[in-house]
Scaffold this active site. Structure first.
Site, PDB file in Angstrom:
ATOM      1  N   ASP A  45       0.836  -1.328  -0.498  1.00 28.13           N
ATOM      2  CA  ASP A  45      -0.006  -0.180  -0.101  1.00 28.13           C
ATOM      3  C   ASP A  45       0.732   1.598  -0.208  1.00 28.13           C
ATOM      4  O   ASP A  45       0.468   2.264  -0.518  1.00 28.13           O
ATOM      5  CB  ASP A  45      -0.553   0.168   1.085  1.00 28.13           C
ATOM      6  N   GLU A 117      -2.411  -5.540  -3.655  1.00 28.29           N
ATOM      7  CA  GLU A 117      -0.768  -4.719  -2.537  1.00 28.29           C
ATOM      8  C   GLU A 117      -0.117  -5.775  -2.050  1.00 28.29           C
ATOM      9  O   GLU A 117       1.012  -5.162  -1.740  1.00 28.29           O
ATOM     10  CB  GLU A 117      -1.479  -3.782  -1.563  1.00 28.29           C
TER      11      GLU A 117
END
Length: 226
Positions: A45, A117
């Site tokens: 992320d 992610e």
């Protein structure tokens, strides 16, 4: 896991893992094993946010911080990542526990987005920042080419509110109608009531905020703003 499925995924990703255990961990939901992908997701992320921010900074030298932030939010939001996950056919590769399998976790947007992610985090640990940056930019090439600054990049709740205010209509109301899953992995269902629409619009997400944004986006589509 079937090596044919794994090899097909790596071809779609455009990257072959040297440490296959990192790939398997990135594909593992916490319902399936204690060695799951949440730490990789955390890392991915942050890397994704940096890479996209840098790409926008380079592409739009005269655009202000607000517009760049909105464009970045559009590019890294959950439904964009889930869409990418579907392009990679991630659903057939996920390692899920029995409960998640039964409830259709392999197609749940939040799980697909989190896995994308986690894959980014895994690629970084398997290689280096330059490699993962090139890979992300390759994945995002068409999306970066298509995006532009402007009101379109405001989040759906803001756009819906401004649309209604501009027509002197009441603001939308959001109601939580269902919360599913354990505390660490919940899915919220929101009903959004909007003037001009006869029925509430439904949105789901891994948090109340994300579900509200999803509902607002559906309302905008119904109001033919999209």
């Amino acid at each position: 896991m079937n090596p044919i499925v794994i090899n097909r995924l790596q071809r779609k990703l455009g990257y072959t893992f040297q440490q296959q255990e990192l790939l398997l961990q990135a594909l593992t939901h916490r319902s399936a094993s204690s060695k799951h992908n949440e730490r990789l997701e955390f890392l991915g992320d942050s890397i994704l946010s940096f890479v996209i921010a840098n790409a926008l900074f380079q592409r739009f030298p005269r655009v202000d911080e607000g517009d760049m932030s909105r464009m970045r939010a559009t590019l890294v939001r959950g439904n964009t990542l889930a869409e990418m996950g579907r392009e990679f056919d991630l659903g057939e590769c996920l390692r899920l526990g029995p409960g998640e399998l039964k409830s259709g976790g392999f197609r749940r947007e939040s799980i697909l987005a989190d896995t994308v992610e986690a894959l980014i985090g895994g690629v970084f640990l398997d290689s280096d920042i330059q490699t993962v940056e090139r890979l992300i930019l390759d994945w995002y090439r068409s999306r970066l080419d298509e995006i532009s600054p402007g009101d379109k990049q405001k989040d759906p709740k803001t756009r819906l509110q401004e649309f209604l205010q501009g027509r002197h209509l009441p603001l939308p109301s959001y109601l939580v109608v269902q919360v599913r899953g354990e505390a660490h992995d919940q899915e919220f269902t929101i009903h959004c009531q909007v003037s001009g629409l006869s029925e509430p619009v439904v949105g789901t997400g891994s948090s109340r905020r994300k579900a509200e944004q999803a509902a607002a986006e559906q309302a905008l589509i119904k109001l033919e703003l999209e």
